[in-house]
Design an enzyme around this catalytic site. Structure first.
Site, PDB file in Angstrom:
ATOM      1  N   ARG A 189     -16.368 -12.369  -1.248  1.00 50.50           N
ATOM      2  CA  ARG A 189     -15.269 -11.424  -1.450  1.00 50.50           C
ATOM      3  C   ARG A 189     -14.473 -11.868  -2.674  1.00 50.50           C
ATOM      4  NH1 ARG A 189      -9.735 -10.531   1.937  1.00 50.50           N
ATOM      5  NH2 ARG A 189      -8.905  -8.929   0.540  1.00 50.50           N
ATOM      6  N   HIS A 190     -13.912 -10.922  -3.391  1.00 44.87           N
ATOM      7  CA  HIS A 190     -13.109 -11.235  -4.579  1.00 44.87           C
ATOM      8  C   HIS A 190     -11.873 -12.052  -4.226  1.00 44.87           C
ATOM      9  CE1 HIS A 190      -9.926  -8.396  -3.504  1.00 44.87           C
ATOM     10  NE2 HIS A 190     -10.877  -7.537  -3.171  1.00 44.87           N
ATOM     11  N   GLY A 191     -11.250 -12.617  -5.237  1.00 46.43           N
ATOM     12  CA  GLY A 191     -10.025 -13.386  -5.045  1.00 46.43           C
ATOM     13  C   GLY A 191      -8.826 -12.507  -4.735  1.00 46.43           C
TER      14      GLY A 191
ATOM     15  N   ARG B 239     -11.210  -6.841  -9.977  1.00 48.66           N
ATOM     16  CA  ARG B 239     -10.945  -7.988  -9.111  1.00 48.66           C
ATOM     17  C   ARG B 239     -12.240  -8.625  -8.621  1.00 48.66           C
ATOM     18  NH1 ARG B 239      -9.501  -3.187  -6.570  1.00 48.66           N
ATOM     19  NH2 ARG B 239     -10.151  -2.818  -4.398  1.00 48.66           N
TER      20      ARG B 239
ATOM     21  N   ASN C 263      -2.556  -6.539  -1.884  1.00 45.69           N
ATOM     22  CA  ASN C 263      -2.952  -6.641  -0.482  1.00 45.69           C
ATOM     23  C   ASN C 263      -2.299  -7.783   0.284  1.00 45.69           C
ATOM     24  OD1 ASN C 263      -6.324  -5.293  -0.341  1.00 45.69           O
ATOM     25  ND2 ASN C 263      -4.382  -4.392   0.156  1.00 45.69           N
TER      26      ASN C 263
ATOM     27  N   GLU D 293     -15.126  -0.892  -3.013  1.00 46.74           N
ATOM     28  CA  GLU D 293     -14.335  -0.685  -1.804  1.00 46.74           C
ATOM     29  C   GLU D 293     -14.329   0.800  -1.443  1.00 46.74           C
ATOM     30  OE1 GLU D 293     -13.483  -1.443   1.044  1.00 46.74           O
ATOM     31  OE2 GLU D 293     -12.182  -3.148   0.582  1.00 46.74           O
TER      32      GLU D 293
END
Length: 215
Positions: A11-13, A65, A18, A90
């Site tokens: 998963r991205h940083g 991202r 969020n 996403e």
């Protein structure tokens, strides 16, 4: 010696939008938001953690991202160019994107402009059916860099229900935390998931709630 084929889901940083703890909690969906300072550090640490892994391919969502996270991994593997695939973006949350969200984790399917869960599952299933054969035949490791909601859908709506992936007995399912690494061995059928959302390579907690996820 040939390397056993594996698939790593990353998963991205972290991004500002969020992080509910800072009162952001903004739905990103397919908005092209950047990593924040924490997220950039997480991406660098993830790249360092994978620098000695024999990578064959890196495929990323085209959103910044995710792609910036993938680029930090690729920095240690100059022979590999990051590929992008829109199918691992996403979910599109329609009018909720860019808005603070405090509603139920399962977003209403009648939200204006939202991508249906059926459509999202279909595109992620299409991606997995395409990537799995080539990854399974590779002598290196394939890295997929995507998003919390997308990875949750891929795992919980595609991989596990179909029986194409099974969990080792010690594995406990969880959310997909920022810059976590999930490892799947492809040398047998079904494939074996041995690590779920591992963050041991990170020096600071990445366990923040992502409002894009529907868990």
């Amino acid at each position: 010696m040939a390397t056993a084929p594996r698939l790593l889901l990353v998963r991205h940083g972290e991004t500002n939008e969020n992080v509910q703890e800072t009162d952001q909690g903004i739905v990103q969906g397919q908005l092209d938001t950047p990593l924040n300072e924490v997220g950039r550090r997480q991406a660098i640490m993830t790249g360092n953690a994978l620098k000695d892994v024999p990578l064959a391919r890196i495929v990323s969502s085209p959103l910044a991202r995710a792609k910036d996270t993938a680029n930090e991994i690729a920095r240690h593997h100059p022979e590999i160019s990051v590929e992008t695939d829109a199918r691992i973006m996403e979910r599109n949350f329609g009018v909720l994107q860019g808005q603070k969200y405090r509603g139920p984790s399962q977003k209403p399917e009648d939200t204006q402009g939202i991508e249906s869960s059926v459509a999202m599952t279909a595109r992620l299933d299409s991606f997995f059916q395409d990537i799995r054969p080539s990854a399974a035949q590779s002598e290196g490791v394939t890295v997929i860099v995507s998003h919390g909601g997308a990875l949750s859908c891929l795992m919980n709506n595609v991989m596990l229900p179909s029986g194409q992936v099974v969990l080792e007995p010690h594995v406990t399912p969880s959310r997909f935390w920022n810059c976590s690494i999930t490892e799947i061995s492809l040398g047998q059928s079904p494939a074996i998931l041995s690590r779920w959302a591992d963050t041991m390579h990170l020096t600071e907690s990445s366990e923040v709630i992502n409002v894009d996820e529907s868990l």
